[in-house]
Write an enzyme that holds these catalytic residues in place. Structure first.
Site, short mmCIF file in Angstrom:
data_model
loop_
_atom_site.label_atom_id
_atom_site.label_comp_id
_atom_site.label_asym_id
_atom_site.label_seq_id
_atom_site.Cartn_x
_atom_site.Cartn_y
_atom_site.Cartn_z
N MET A 125 0.84 -1.20 0.00
CA MET A 125 0.00 0.00 0.00
C MET A 125 0.88 1.25 0.00
O MET A 125 0.38 2.36 0.26
CB MET A 125 -0.93 0.00 1.21
CG MET A 125 -1.88 -1.21 1.20
SD MET A 125 -3.36 -0.95 2.17
CE MET A 125 -2.69 -0.82 3.81
N GLU A 182 11.65 -0.13 5.50
CA GLU A 182 12.63 -1.22 5.35
C GLU A 182 11.98 -2.61 5.28
O GLU A 182 12.57 -3.53 4.74
CB GLU A 182 13.66 -1.19 6.49
CG GLU A 182 14.65 -0.05 6.41
CD GLU A 182 14.13 1.23 7.07
OE1 GLU A 182 12.89 1.35 7.30
OE2 GLU A 182 14.95 2.10 7.38
N HIS A 234 9.17 -3.31 3.60
CA HIS A 234 8.87 -3.46 2.17
C HIS A 234 10.16 -3.70 1.38
O HIS A 234 10.20 -4.51 0.45
CB HIS A 234 8.20 -2.20 1.62
CG HIS A 234 6.90 -1.85 2.26
ND1 HIS A 234 6.72 -0.72 3.01
CD2 HIS A 234 5.69 -2.48 2.26
CE1 HIS A 234 5.46 -0.65 3.43
NE2 HIS A 234 4.82 -1.71 3.00
N ARG A 291 2.07 2.63 9.50
CA ARG A 291 1.20 3.29 10.49
C ARG A 291 1.97 3.80 11.70
O ARG A 291 1.40 4.53 12.51
CB ARG A 291 0.08 2.35 10.93
CG ARG A 291 -0.97 2.12 9.83
CD ARG A 291 -2.15 1.33 10.35
NE ARG A 291 -3.28 1.33 9.44
CZ ARG A 291 -3.60 0.34 8.61
NH1 ARG A 291 -2.85 -0.75 8.55
NH2 ARG A 291 -4.66 0.43 7.82
#
Ligand code: AMP
Length: 295
Positions: free
Chosen positions: A30, A35, A37, A187
């Site tokens: 998204m 890090e 990802h 988040r």
């Protein structure tokens, strides 16, 4: 690196790659990359000729009271990170492109959505499985990469691939953490300084359980282990527990007795200020193979 926003272009380019006999790795995200990802992308880069990264904040996996419109976005930064990690194609469609008309047919997650996050986020996993199936059909990757951090998601995607015979290998990637143990998450940006200071207590409580579950007190009663973790988390200021739950992995079945041949996932979701943070640990048999594996 190509930046594509239409399904048509994505299909054309990935078809071309397949015709040339190139293997394709897909990393669905998204965006607002970190890090965690990057570790997925790096693994995809190492195992495939061609890497596709998708960036799509998928509205169908957010509940009406959730943070869809506020979900953090920074495409400029994402582009740089994708480029630095050797991504070949970024696919970043808008909502109309992915869902030109309201969906009629969706993927039903079944029993496995009735536990953990599925309980507090009704419809979430139906949204996830449906958008991931669309991406699988568009890209037709050889391998797709998912983080252990979202353990229920990983287990459900693996189950979908098995049950519906998707021709793709699911590769799981261990959770990437901050130095103090907090799982990296897009988040985390919601956290105030004070909230950020206490946030690592989630992982601390879970790792405590991973270190102590074989003590006779807990071996006799897994429920006591869950209660002990709940107790620890409930004393942390600012924490509001959504759930602490122990299930088998990857079947996500309830645990009444610990067995030597079983793998377990202890997972927690905590509301902290504007964020809802999730984390988990695996333990028991086959733990290492689950933490970083090709299913
Ligand atoms: P998201 O953008 O949050 O939907 O995540 C995209 C993919 O990255 C999912 O497969 C996540 O499980 C994975 N991921 C997110 N955070 C981490 C992390 N800290 N370590 C490893 N993988 C992660």
């Amino acid at each position: 690196m190509l930046w594509l926003s239409t399904k048509q272009d994505l299909k054309l380019y990935t078809q071309q790659m397949r015709r040339q006999g190139k293997s394709i790795g897909l990393v669905p995200t998204m965006g607002y990359l970190h890090e965690g990802h990057e570790r997925l992308i790096q693994k995809a880069r190492a195992q495939n000729d061609f890497v596709v990264l998708s960036i799509f904040v998928n509205p169908t996996q957010f509940g009406p009271q959730e943070d869809f419109s506020k979900y953090p976005r920074d495409l400029q930064r994402d582009r740089q990170i994708a480029e630095n990690n050797g991504v070949d194609i970024v696919f970043q469609p808008n909502v109309e492109e992915m869902y030109p008309h309201p969906l009629e047919v969706t993927v039903n997650p079944g029993r496995m959505e009735s536990v953990l996050c599925g309980r507090s986020r009704p419809g979430h996993f139906r949204g996830v499985l449906t958008v991931v199936s669309k991406l699988f059909h568009l890209v037709q990757p050889d391998r797709a990469y998912f983080g252990q951090k979202d353990g229920q998601q990983l287990a459900l995607i693996q189950k979908m691939v098995e049950d519906l015979d998707f021709p793709v290998h699911i590769v799981s990637v261990e959770t990437v953490r901050e130095a103090d143990g907090l799982a990296k998450s897009s988040r985390n940006v919601y956290l105030t300084e004070e909230e950020r200071r206490v946030a690592p207590e989630i992982y601390r409580a879970l790792t405590w359980a991973k270190a102590h579950w074989q003590e006779s007190l807990y071996l006799e009663s897994p429920e006591r282990l869950v209660d002990a973790v709940k107790k620890k988390l409930s004393t942390v200021p600012l924490f509001r527990i959504d759930y602490v739950e122990l299930v088998t992995f990857p079947d996500l079945l309830p645990v009444s007795l610990f067995r030597p041949d079983e793998t377990y996932m202890l997972a927690a979701a905590i509301y902290l200020g504007k964020a809802r943070l999730i984390d988990n640990v695996l333990f028991g048999a086959h733990t290492l193979s689950h933490e970083s594996s090709v299913y």
